[in-house]
Write a protein that holds these residues in place. Structure first.
Motif, mmCIF file in Angstrom:
data_model
loop_
_atom_site.group_PDB
_atom_site.id
_atom_site.type_symbol
_atom_site.label_atom_id
_atom_site.label_comp_id
_atom_site.label_asym_id
_atom_site.label_seq_id
_atom_site.Cartn_x
_atom_site.Cartn_y
_atom_site.Cartn_z
ATOM 1 N N GLY A 77 0.824 -1.197 0.000
ATOM 2 C CA GLY A 77 0.000 0.000 0.000
ATOM 3 C C GLY A 77 0.857 1.245 0.000
ATOM 4 O O GLY A 77 2.086 1.181 0.092
ATOM 5 N N TYR A 83 6.159 1.201 -2.352
ATOM 6 C CA TYR A 83 4.940 1.535 -3.096
ATOM 7 C C TYR A 83 5.215 2.282 -4.405
ATOM 8 O O TYR A 83 4.690 1.914 -5.451
ATOM 9 C CB TYR A 83 3.987 2.353 -2.220
ATOM 10 C CG TYR A 83 2.743 2.803 -2.941
ATOM 11 C CD1 TYR A 83 1.721 1.898 -3.225
ATOM 12 C CD2 TYR A 83 2.579 4.125 -3.338
ATOM 13 C CE1 TYR A 83 0.577 2.297 -3.885
ATOM 14 C CE2 TYR A 83 1.432 4.540 -3.995
ATOM 15 C CZ TYR A 83 0.435 3.625 -4.264
ATOM 16 O OH TYR A 83 -0.703 4.029 -4.924
ATOM 17 N N MET A 141 -6.583 -6.660 2.012
ATOM 18 C CA MET A 141 -6.333 -5.504 1.149
ATOM 19 C C MET A 141 -6.489 -4.199 1.920
ATOM 20 O O MET A 141 -5.707 -3.262 1.725
ATOM 21 C CB MET A 141 -7.247 -5.549 -0.074
ATOM 22 C CG MET A 141 -6.885 -6.664 -1.027
ATOM 23 S SD MET A 141 -7.683 -6.597 -2.650
ATOM 24 C CE MET A 141 -9.408 -6.592 -2.208
ATOM 25 N N GLY A 145 -3.466 -1.588 2.498
ATOM 26 C CA GLY A 145 -3.656 -0.227 1.997
ATOM 27 C C GLY A 145 -3.441 0.846 3.045
ATOM 28 O O GLY A 145 -3.067 1.975 2.723
ATOM 29 N N VAL A 158 -6.278 -7.023 -6.593
ATOM 30 C CA VAL A 158 -5.366 -5.919 -6.291
ATOM 31 C C VAL A 158 -5.532 -4.814 -7.324
ATOM 32 O O VAL A 158 -5.643 -3.635 -6.986
ATOM 33 C CB VAL A 158 -3.902 -6.406 -6.243
ATOM 34 C CG1 VAL A 158 -2.936 -5.243 -6.084
ATOM 35 C CG2 VAL A 158 -3.713 -7.424 -5.118
ATOM 36 N N ALA A 162 -6.783 -1.066 -6.586
ATOM 37 C CA ALA A 162 -5.543 -0.284 -6.541
ATOM 38 C C ALA A 162 -5.798 1.199 -6.290
ATOM 39 O O ALA A 162 -5.142 1.805 -5.430
ATOM 40 C CB ALA A 162 -4.741 -0.473 -7.829
ATOM 41 N N LEU A 167 -3.154 0.566 -3.643
ATOM 42 C CA LEU A 167 -2.381 -0.662 -3.649
ATOM 43 C C LEU A 167 -1.561 -0.753 -4.927
ATOM 44 O O LEU A 167 -1.940 -0.191 -5.950
ATOM 45 C CB LEU A 167 -3.316 -1.887 -3.590
ATOM 46 C CG LEU A 167 -4.319 -1.948 -2.457
ATOM 47 C CD1 LEU A 167 -5.240 -3.146 -2.634
ATOM 48 C CD2 LEU A 167 -3.614 -1.977 -1.114
#
Length: 191
Positions: A77, A83, A141, A145, A158, A162, A167
């Motif tokens: 995340g 990231y 998730m 995140g 994902v 996103a 994500l």
């Protein structure tokens, strides 16, 4: 399945059939869902084929149909140091995962085995010890995140979440960072 397959399948069922329909969706572990199916508590189970144990009690009473193939992925995340690299589609060195904190599904599940096999056999790292253990894909998730954790999930889930949850899937250089599994539907043989 909940994010991609089921909504479309429900829409198609509603468009095809004029008779009233009632669906009850129950999320659980594969063994629990299989037992519910065999006990006639549920009519259909959707799962990954790798999670179907042909040696399981009363497996002969279940019909299995392949529906799709899915890719599994590691992801982070927006608070995770990797990231921006992941979001821009660049590869990360697998060694960078050695000191990461993880949110993982319970021990013995398909996704947990995937992460352990990937890190141990393909990356030469120790298996991760989860900081957070959660059996829900949505929970995983959401946790990833909002934290600096690494998670594992179907790539389609994902990618779908996103933007909403910030994500990004990880690419691990030359290491095969995703594996394929078949999505199947199991029906009790009485049907």
């Amino acid at each position: 399945l909940m994010l991609n397959f089921l909504p479309e399948a429900i829409q198609q069922l509603m468009a095809m059939d004029a008779t009233p329909m009632r669906l009850r969706i129950h999320e659980s572990t594969v063994p629990s869902l299989r037992e519910r199916l065999l006990a006639d508590e549920d009519d259909v189970v959707l799962t990954g084929l790798a999670a179907v144990d042909p040696g399981a009690k009363a497996f002969h009473a279940i019909r299995v149909h392949r529906l799709a193939t899915e890719t599994l992925a590691l992801f982070v995340g927006q608070r995770h140091p990797l990231y921006e690299i992941a979001r821009n589609g660049r590869s990360v060195d697998a060694a960078q995962l050695a000191h990461c904190s993880w949110t993982l599904p319970p021990d013995g599940t398909e996704l947990r085995r995937y992460v352990e096999n990937l890190l141990v056999f393909q990356c030469g790292l120790a298996p991760p010890s989860p900081t957070v253990e959660v059996s829900s894909l949505n929970g995983c998730m959401t946790m990833v995140g909002a934290t600096c954790l690494v998670g594992v999930a179907p790539l389609s889930a994902v990618e779908r979440m996103a933007e909403t949850l910030k994500l990004a899937p990880l690419r691990l250089g030359k290491i095969k960072s995703a594996t394929f599994r078949d999505t199947v539907v199991m029906f009790h043989a009485r049907q």
